[in-house]
Write an enzyme that holds these catalytic residues in place. Structure first.
Site, short mmCIF file in Angstrom:
data_model
loop_
_atom_site.label_atom_id
_atom_site.label_comp_id
_atom_site.label_asym_id
_atom_site.label_seq_id
_atom_site.Cartn_x
_atom_site.Cartn_y
_atom_site.Cartn_z
N SER A 118 56.37 32.39 19.12
CA SER A 118 57.83 32.39 19.12
C SER A 118 58.38 32.21 17.72
CB SER A 118 58.36 31.29 20.05
OG SER A 118 57.75 30.07 19.73
N HIS A 139 56.65 39.37 20.96
CA HIS A 139 57.30 38.15 21.47
C HIS A 139 58.03 38.47 22.77
CE1 HIS A 139 60.44 34.74 20.68
NE2 HIS A 139 59.51 34.36 21.53
N GLU A 151 60.37 41.32 21.23
CA GLU A 151 60.56 41.37 19.77
C GLU A 151 59.22 41.83 19.19
OE1 GLU A 151 63.29 38.32 17.32
OE2 GLU A 151 61.96 37.32 18.69
N ASN A 189 64.86 33.36 18.03
CA ASN A 189 64.92 31.90 17.88
C ASN A 189 65.75 31.46 16.67
OD1 ASN A 189 63.66 30.87 20.18
ND2 ASN A 189 61.71 31.68 19.43
N1 3HC Z 1 58.78 36.71 38.28
C1 3HC Z 1 59.38 37.71 38.92
N2 3HC Z 1 60.71 37.69 39.25
C2 3HC Z 1 61.40 36.59 38.93
C3 3HC Z 1 60.83 35.50 38.27
C4 3HC Z 1 59.46 35.59 37.92
N3 3HC Z 1 58.85 34.61 37.27
N4 3HC Z 1 61.78 34.55 38.08
C5 3HC Z 1 62.92 35.03 38.59
N5 3HC Z 1 62.70 36.27 39.11
C6 3HC Z 1 63.68 37.18 39.69
C7 3HC Z 1 64.17 36.76 41.04
O1 3HC Z 1 63.38 37.25 42.07
C8 3HC Z 1 65.58 37.36 41.06
O2 3HC Z 1 65.54 38.74 41.37
P1 3HC Z 1 66.89 39.49 41.93
O3 3HC Z 1 67.99 39.27 40.96
O4 3HC Z 1 66.48 40.91 41.97
O5 3HC Z 1 67.16 38.88 43.24
C9 3HC Z 1 66.02 37.26 39.61
O6 3HC Z 1 64.84 37.14 38.84
C10 3HC Z 1 66.89 36.07 39.42
O7 3HC Z 1 66.18 34.91 39.87
P2 3HC Z 1 66.79 33.81 40.83
O8 3HC Z 1 67.78 34.40 41.78
O9 3HC Z 1 65.67 33.00 41.37
O10 3HC Z 1 67.51 32.80 39.85
P3 3HC Z 1 68.62 33.07 38.78
O11 3HC Z 1 69.62 34.10 39.20
O12 3HC Z 1 69.08 31.71 38.44
O13 3HC Z 1 67.83 33.69 37.54
C11 3HC Z 1 66.58 33.53 35.57
C12 3HC Z 1 66.74 33.04 36.98
C13 3HC Z 1 66.15 35.00 35.55
C14 3HC Z 1 65.51 32.69 34.92
C15 3HC Z 1 67.99 33.41 34.84
O14 3HC Z 1 68.47 32.11 35.00
C16 3HC Z 1 67.93 33.71 33.37
O15 3HC Z 1 67.94 34.85 32.96
N6 3HC Z 1 67.88 32.64 32.54
C17 3HC Z 1 67.78 32.76 31.10
C18 3HC Z 1 66.37 33.05 30.74
C19 3HC Z 1 66.18 33.14 29.27
O16 3HC Z 1 67.09 33.04 28.46
N7 3HC Z 1 64.92 33.33 28.89
C20 3HC Z 1 64.54 33.38 27.50
C21 3HC Z 1 64.04 32.05 27.09
S1 3HC Z 1 63.61 32.01 25.40
C22 3HC Z 1 62.02 32.54 25.38
O17 3HC Z 1 61.37 32.78 26.38
C23 3HC Z 1 61.44 32.74 24.03
C24 3HC Z 1 60.82 31.56 23.41
O18 3HC Z 1 60.35 31.90 22.16
C25 3HC Z 1 61.65 30.30 23.30
#
Ligand code: 3HC
Length: 293
Positions: A118, A139, A151, A189
């Site tokens: 990251s 990434h 990325e 990040n």
């Molecule tokens: N695998 C497959 N599908 C998944 C999943 C997984 N692990 N997690 C969630 N989903 C799917 C669900 O089935 C759902 O599908 P649908 O919209 O078609 O029904 C969809 O994703 C949304 O999930 P939920 O309904 O359970 O829950 P939310 O609507 O609250 O969404 C989330 C969850 C997708 C995690 C959303 O909250 C989100 O986008 N959050 C922000 C995530 C983010 O910013 N990630 C980046 C983090 S930074 C990083 O990773 C980099 C590092 O360097 C720090």
């Protein structure tokens, strides 16, 4: 490319293995213990089950995806046939250098070696190998099966050919790649951590509570999660490490981790993975941790 080896069966590694296997690649998923591999495979099956229940994939797709993944606890053995190796181990520079040295010796000389780091420098990681032109950053973002972005980070010596291959491959697995030069925190990040730092400082200064700060960004800026919830989701230890890399790499104290973040990590409050951070994560409902009430 047919064979992809993924190192690390944790959150990012199992997500990366899931996506490649679902797109028809043969995946070797590698971790140091059988229990870590079992946990990773259980998560992949659970996430595929979620996709099946929403009819995004068929039962055949689910079975084929699982069958495309082999697990291995031996790193050298697991990368022997790889066209591409993606390292998604713990964010520790020394560990990554050791892993890259081993991969470089064991993987075919033609294979590309990518890191899902990251924020650690791709240029530095490449120094552990005799093929810096074939070392690159990929990434991914959590949850990997859902988030579209990759990325693609070019180290100092990464060749045009390697970059183009990885950009194209990222598209083939349904992602949208963005090419970035190797600079601390890359883009994601470098922009995300200042927001998280500022959210924590806003909380410490008593401007508003945890839920209120998150609601402002969720409802006012259409972020799916507020910055404090996102910090819990990423892992507060991971956020702390990225802040340190940014602070040191940029020589700029704007990226210094807030003392509250340091204290929470020291106290073992790491966010979702430890059960508590800015929120309690025991139940489905998001409850603000008692420390911030
Ligand atoms: N695998 C497959 N599908 C998944 C999943 C997984 N692990 N997690 C969630 N989903 C799917 C669900 O089935 C759902 O599908 P649908 O919209 O078609 O029904 C969809 O994703 C949304 O999930 P939920 O309904 O359970 O829950 P939310 O609507 O609250 O969404 C989330 C969850 C997708 C995690 C959303 O909250 C989100 O986008 N959050 C922000 C995530 C983010 O910013 N990630 C980046 C983090 S930074 C990083 O990773 C980099 C590092 O360097 C720090």
């Amino acid at each position: 490319m047919k064979n992809v080896s993924v190192i690390g069966a944790g959150t990012m590694g199992n997500g990366i293995a899931h996506v490649f296997a679902m797109n028809g690649y043969k995946v070797d998923l590698i971790d140091i213990s059988e229990s870590a591999l079992e946990k990773g495979m259980t998560t992949i099956e659970k996430n595929l089950g979620r996709m099946l229940s929403k009819e995004y994939i068929t039962q055949d797709d689910l079975v084929n995806t699982i069958n495309n993944i082999k697990t291995n606890t031996n790193l050298s053995e697991g990368v022997q046939e790889a066209d591409l190796v993606i390292e998604a181990a713990t964010e520790n520079e020394q560990l990554k250098l050791t892993i890259f040295k081993t991969i470089d010796k064991a993987a075919p000389s033609s294979s590309i070696i990518a890191s899902n780091t990251s924020s650690i420098s791709i240029t530095k990681i490449a120094t552990a190998t005799a093929r810096p032109e074939k070392v690159i950053g990929m990434h991914f973002f959590n949850p990997v099966p859902v988030m579209k972005l990759v990325e693609v980070i070019r180290g100092y010596d990464t060749s045009d050919e390697t970059t183009q291959t990885i950009m194209k491959l990222s598209e083939e697995i349904g992602k949208i790649p963005v090419e970035v030069n190797d600079y601390p925190g890359f883009i994601a990040n470098r922009l995300l951590m200042p927001m998280i730092i500022e959210a924590i400082t806003t909380l410490v200064q008593g401007v508003a509570g945890v839920r209120e700060i998150d609601n402002v960004m969720k409802l006012g800026m259409a972020h799916p999660m507020g910055p404090l919830q996102l910090a819990d989701f990423i892992g507060l230890d991971v956020c702390l490490n990225i802040c340190k890399v940014l602070q040191e790499g940029m020589g700029d104290n704007r990226y210094a981790p807030p003392p509250l973040l340091v204290n929470m990590v020291t106290a073992g409050k790491l966010g979702r993975k430890s059960g508590e951070g800015f929120y309690n994560h025991g139940s489905k409902e998001l409850i603000v941790s008692k420390s911030f009430k």
